[in-house]
Motif scaffolding. Structure first.
Motif, PDB file in Angstrom:
ATOM      1  N   ASP A  48       3.577  -2.001  -4.249  1.00  0.00           N
ATOM      2  CA  ASP A  48       2.686  -1.101  -3.512  1.00  0.00           C
ATOM      3  C   ASP A  48       2.097  -1.785  -2.290  1.00  0.00           C
ATOM      4  O   ASP A  48       1.998  -1.195  -1.206  1.00  0.00           O
ATOM      5  CB  ASP A  48       1.553  -0.607  -4.413  1.00  0.00           C
ATOM      6  N   PHE A  49       1.718  -3.049  -2.456  1.00  0.00           N
ATOM      7  CA  PHE A  49       1.116  -3.783  -1.347  1.00  0.00           C
ATOM      8  C   PHE A  49       2.135  -4.002  -0.234  1.00  0.00           C
ATOM      9  O   PHE A  49       1.824  -3.861   0.948  1.00  0.00           O
ATOM     10  CB  PHE A  49       0.570  -5.123  -1.827  1.00  0.00           C
ATOM     11  N   GLU A  51       4.751  -2.173   0.450  1.00  0.00           N
ATOM     12  CA  GLU A  51       5.031  -0.900   1.113  1.00  0.00           C
ATOM     13  C   GLU A  51       3.913  -0.526   2.077  1.00  0.00           C
ATOM     14  O   GLU A  51       4.165  -0.104   3.211  1.00  0.00           O
ATOM     15  CB  GLU A  51       5.210   0.200   0.072  1.00  0.00           C
ATOM     16  N   LYS A  52       2.673  -0.690   1.656  1.00  0.00           N
ATOM     17  CA  LYS A  52       1.544  -0.358   2.521  1.00  0.00           C
ATOM     18  C   LYS A  52       1.485  -1.284   3.728  1.00  0.00           C
ATOM     19  O   LYS A  52       1.181  -0.858   4.846  1.00  0.00           O
ATOM     20  CB  LYS A  52       0.245  -0.444   1.728  1.00  0.00           C
ATOM     21  N   THR A  53       1.796  -2.564   3.513  1.00  0.00           N
ATOM     22  CA  THR A  53       1.761  -3.523   4.614  1.00  0.00           C
ATOM     23  C   THR A  53       2.810  -3.201   5.659  1.00  0.00           C
ATOM     24  O   THR A  53       2.525  -3.167   6.856  1.00  0.00           O
ATOM     25  CB  THR A  53       1.982  -4.960   4.093  1.00  0.00           C
ATOM     26  N   GLN A  55       4.173  -0.385   6.300  1.00  0.00           N
ATOM     27  CA  GLN A  55       3.890   0.888   6.944  1.00  0.00           C
ATOM     28  C   GLN A  55       2.723   0.796   7.921  1.00  0.00           C
ATOM     29  O   GLN A  55       2.660   1.529   8.892  1.00  0.00           O
ATOM     30  CB  GLN A  55       3.571   1.953   5.886  1.00  0.00           C
ATOM     31  N   ASN A  56       1.819  -0.133   7.669  1.00  0.00           N
ATOM     32  CA  ASN A  56       0.597  -0.189   8.455  1.00  0.00           C
ATOM     33  C   ASN A  56       0.657  -1.074   9.687  1.00  0.00           C
ATOM     34  O   ASN A  56      -0.279  -1.098  10.472  1.00  0.00           O
ATOM     35  CB  ASN A  56      -0.571  -0.666   7.573  1.00  0.00           C
ATOM     36  N   TYR A  71      -6.668 -10.718   3.809  1.00  0.00           N
ATOM     37  CA  TYR A  71      -5.615 -10.206   2.942  1.00  0.00           C
ATOM     38  C   TYR A  71      -5.059 -11.291   2.033  1.00  0.00           C
ATOM     39  O   TYR A  71      -4.678 -11.053   0.912  1.00  0.00           O
ATOM     40  CB  TYR A  71      -4.465  -9.633   3.774  1.00  0.00           C
ATOM     41  N   GLY A  76      -3.311  -7.419  -3.571  1.00  0.00           N
ATOM     42  CA  GLY A  76      -1.894  -7.112  -3.582  1.00  0.00           C
ATOM     43  C   GLY A  76      -1.051  -8.207  -4.191  1.00  0.00           C
ATOM     44  O   GLY A  76       0.127  -8.013  -4.469  1.00  0.00           O
ATOM     45  N   CYS A 168       4.968   4.845  14.548  1.00  0.00           N
ATOM     46  CA  CYS A 168       4.763   3.696  13.665  1.00  0.00           C
ATOM     47  C   CYS A 168       6.043   2.885  13.525  1.00  0.00           C
ATOM     48  O   CYS A 168       6.011   1.655  13.559  1.00  0.00           O
ATOM     49  CB  CYS A 168       4.296   4.166  12.291  1.00  0.00           C
TER      50      CYS A 168
END
Length: 212
Positions: A48-49, A51-53, A55-56, A71, A76, A168
């Motif tokens: 999850d971490f 994927e979020k990283t 994407q962001n 971080y 994460g 993005c």
């Protein structure tokens, strides 16, 4: 026939589905979000971490913000812990995914996204003659319609989703590579999936790859 295929794609163009069809047609392994699981196993970071990283990292501002955050060693991290003296986790995630991509490219495969085209094209470990980089785009109307169907939203909302995600992806690519996302000079072929539709585009690309 080329043995390593990368698919870069605009949001709503059907690029992921086309990539999967090409892999099935050629009997190649297919990699998309499962790269996240492989990277998590390699790094100790949670899927999850990761994927979020990935994407962001959508702008220089956000990237610089990440450089100054705490971080490292955060929630994460599930296995390894990174000290404040190491690279920012944004860079660590990219480097781990790069390692995974270079590893899976040792066998015939189709890889979607994650700057795979750049990673493989610039690596001395990869025979450029085995690599085939594809960029798939689509008409704006088709992309908006796909977003509306996927998210169950209005046309106006879908337009914003398409614009935001494509921006993005372009910014993420620009952050970690020396090239411009979608620039025709860095791909072997660019295809408008609206012209033939998803299935016919996949078939056309499969036949093209066989002869390349």
């Amino acid at each position: 026939m080329r043995k390593i295929i990368t698919i870069s794609r605009e949001y709503g163009s059907g690029g992921r589905v086309i990539g999967k069809m090409i892999a099935e047609n050629l009997g190649f392994d297919f990699y998309d979000k499962n790269i996240i699981d492989l990277a998590a196993k390699e790094s100790g970071l949670s899927p999850d971490f990761i994927e979020k990283t990935e994407q962001n990292i959508s702008s220089v501002w956000l990237y610089n913000l990440l450089l100054g955050t705490n971080y490292a060693g955060g929630a994460g991290v599930t296995g390894q812990h990174f000290s404040s003296n190491t690279l920012p986790l944004a860079d660590q995630v990219f480097n781990v995914e790069r390692k995974v991509i270079l590893s899976i490219a040792k066998s015939p495969c189709v890889i979607v996204g994650r700057c795979a085209d750049y990673i493989l094209r610039t690596s001395e470990e990869i025979d450029r003659k085995e690599l085939f980089n594809v960029f798939i785009y689509a008409d704006k109307e088709a992309k908006v319609k796909a977003a509306m169907e996927r998210h169950g939203c209005t046309e106006k909302e879908a337009q914003k989703i398409v614009h935001t995600i494509d921006k993005c992806r372009a910014n993420h690519y620009g952050t970690f590579t020396e090239d411009i996302w979608g620039d025709r000079k860095i791909y072997d072929i660019l295809v408008n999936s609206t012209t033939l539709g998803i299935e016919e585009t996949a078939y056309m690309l499969t036949e093209f790859i066989k002869k390349a």
